[in-house]
Design a protein around this motif. Structure first.
Motif, PDB file in Angstrom:
ATOM      1  N   LYS A  82      21.624 -29.120 -31.567  1.00  0.00           N
ATOM      2  CA  LYS A  82      21.777 -28.470 -32.883  1.00  0.00           C
ATOM      3  C   LYS A  82      20.395 -28.038 -33.396  1.00  0.00           C
ATOM      4  CE  LYS A  82      23.820 -29.197 -37.457  1.00  0.00           C
ATOM      5  NZ  LYS A  82      24.429 -27.850 -37.366  1.00  0.00           N
ATOM      6  N   GLU A  92      19.232 -24.138 -33.938  1.00  0.00           N
ATOM      7  CA  GLU A  92      18.904 -23.675 -35.306  1.00  0.00           C
ATOM      8  C   GLU A  92      17.470 -23.143 -35.366  1.00  0.00           C
ATOM      9  OE1 GLU A  92      21.913 -26.510 -37.947  1.00  0.00           O
ATOM     10  OE2 GLU A  92      19.810 -27.093 -37.664  1.00  0.00           O
ATOM     11  N   LYS A 103      16.392 -18.843 -36.082  1.00  0.00           N
ATOM     12  CA  LYS A 103      15.621 -18.476 -37.287  1.00  0.00           C
ATOM     13  C   LYS A 103      14.903 -17.134 -37.059  1.00  0.00           C
ATOM     14  CE  LYS A 103      14.589 -23.016 -39.299  1.00  0.00           C
ATOM     15  NZ  LYS A 103      13.751 -24.158 -38.891  1.00  0.00           N
TER      16      LYS A 103
END
Ligand code: GZL
Length: 325
Positions: free
Chosen positions: A182, A186, A190
């Motif tokens: 995760k 993430e 970005k």
């Protein structure tokens, strides 16, 4: 007379001792020919990856001449802790296990340390601050795996003009692979503000879990562009839900998964999954080598990371015929 009989008695006793010592003497305990006994506490049998990992550990133990005691915890931490305590009571030479979740291991690992039984972490890590509780960690860099998945999506979405709605099917809550994949994913997405995670829920690394979570996502979100599933089995479950909803997996909704087990690679080759990041379950040989080194008192690295790659649909078609799992 007396002298002769004494000699006869002494000779007979010496013969008896030799016979007893020669015929029935057990091999000296701890001697060079004593087999290493390993206690292995496996997570469970939740996925194709786990099945391949179990096979690798069992076959490698046999090849290495290591006596393996094996337990399946059905993905419950309390069962793994019970198994480790049982291995301590049996006085095995070494304990290896894949912690189903990161936290809650310090007490039982301290018991193993007090019993002078070395512990090797394999596949998943623990969050213990005390690194002396285990000898080494053998397994993948899960943050990198998540990062590779995110970087592919960033490259894939370059030409997109609208927001890209992503739903994430996480692995087992609290497990190192779920937390780290995760985090890596993430961080990578970005790079493109169009990429948005609109829903995220655990499918517990199982096919049924992936299907149930995807059904809920489809019910609650009208416009899903991408599924990021933390393992192939969840992605395969998501495919079932997507098809049941009358949509085309791999086209209407892109799917990215992690593992690269046979069923996942077959779906990738068929165009139902778009990209897979490999996570190798073949840790058995390295684990047995590390166990022998640890028991021989050799220094081993704090962390041994496995070599892994990634697969597109074309690469999966080429690789499938020679895949071991
Ligand atoms: C990863 C491993 C994960 C796999 C899943 O090393 O712990 O657990 O990605 C498995 O398939 O259930």
């Amino acid at each position: 007379m007396f002298k002769k009989s004494l000699i006869a008695v002494m000779a007979a006793s010496a013969l008896a001792l030799t016979a007893c010592g020669g015929g029935t003497q057990a091999a000296p305990s701890g001697g060079a020919d004593k087999k290493i006994v390993m206690g292995f506490a496996q997570v469970g049998a939740e996925s194709g990856w786990r099945t391949a990992n179990t096979k690798s550990v069992q076959e490698s133990a046999k090849e290495a001449g290591i006596d393996l005691k094996f337990s399946d915890a059905q993905q419950k931490q309390e069962n793994q802790i019970k198994a480790i305590r049982s291995y301590i009571q049996q006085k095995v030479d070494v304990i290896a296990f894949s912690p189903v979740v990161e936290s809650g291991w310090d007490t039982v690992l301290k018991e193993a340390k007090d019993a002078k039984i070395p512990v090797i972490l394999t596949d998943r890590a623990v969050d213990s601050a005390d690194k002396s509780l285990y000898k080494t960690f053998l397994g993948s860099d899960f943050v990198l795996e998540g990062k590779k998945a995110g970087e592919w999506l960033v490259a894939e979405s370059k030409s997109a003009t609208d927001t890209v709605n992503i739903v994430e099917i996480q692995g087992t809550t609290g497990s190192a692979p779920a937390n780290d994949r995760k985090q890596g994913f993430e961080e990578a997405i970005k790079a493109d503000p169009k990429l948005k995670i609109i829903a995220s829920q655990s499918g517990d690394f199982t096919r049924s879990g992936g299907k149930q979570v995807m059904e809920a996502f489809l019910k609650n979100n009208a416009d899903i562009d991408v599924v990021f599933a933390h393992n192939d089995d969840e992605g395969l479950g998501a495919i079932e839900a997507i098809e049941a909803a009358g949509k085309v997996p791999g086209k209407d909704i892109k799917i990215i998964t992690i593992d690269a087990v046979k069923d996942g690679m077959t779906a990738l080759s068929a165009g139902k999954i778009n990209y897979i990041v490999e996570c190798s379950p073949l840790l058995g040989t390295q684990l047995m080598d590390l166990a022998k080194k640890v028991l021989a008192g050799e220094t081993v690295p704090e962390r041994v990371v496995t070599e892994e790659t990634t697969f597109t649909q074309e690469q999966a078609t080429k690789a499938l015929p020679t895949r071991q799992y």
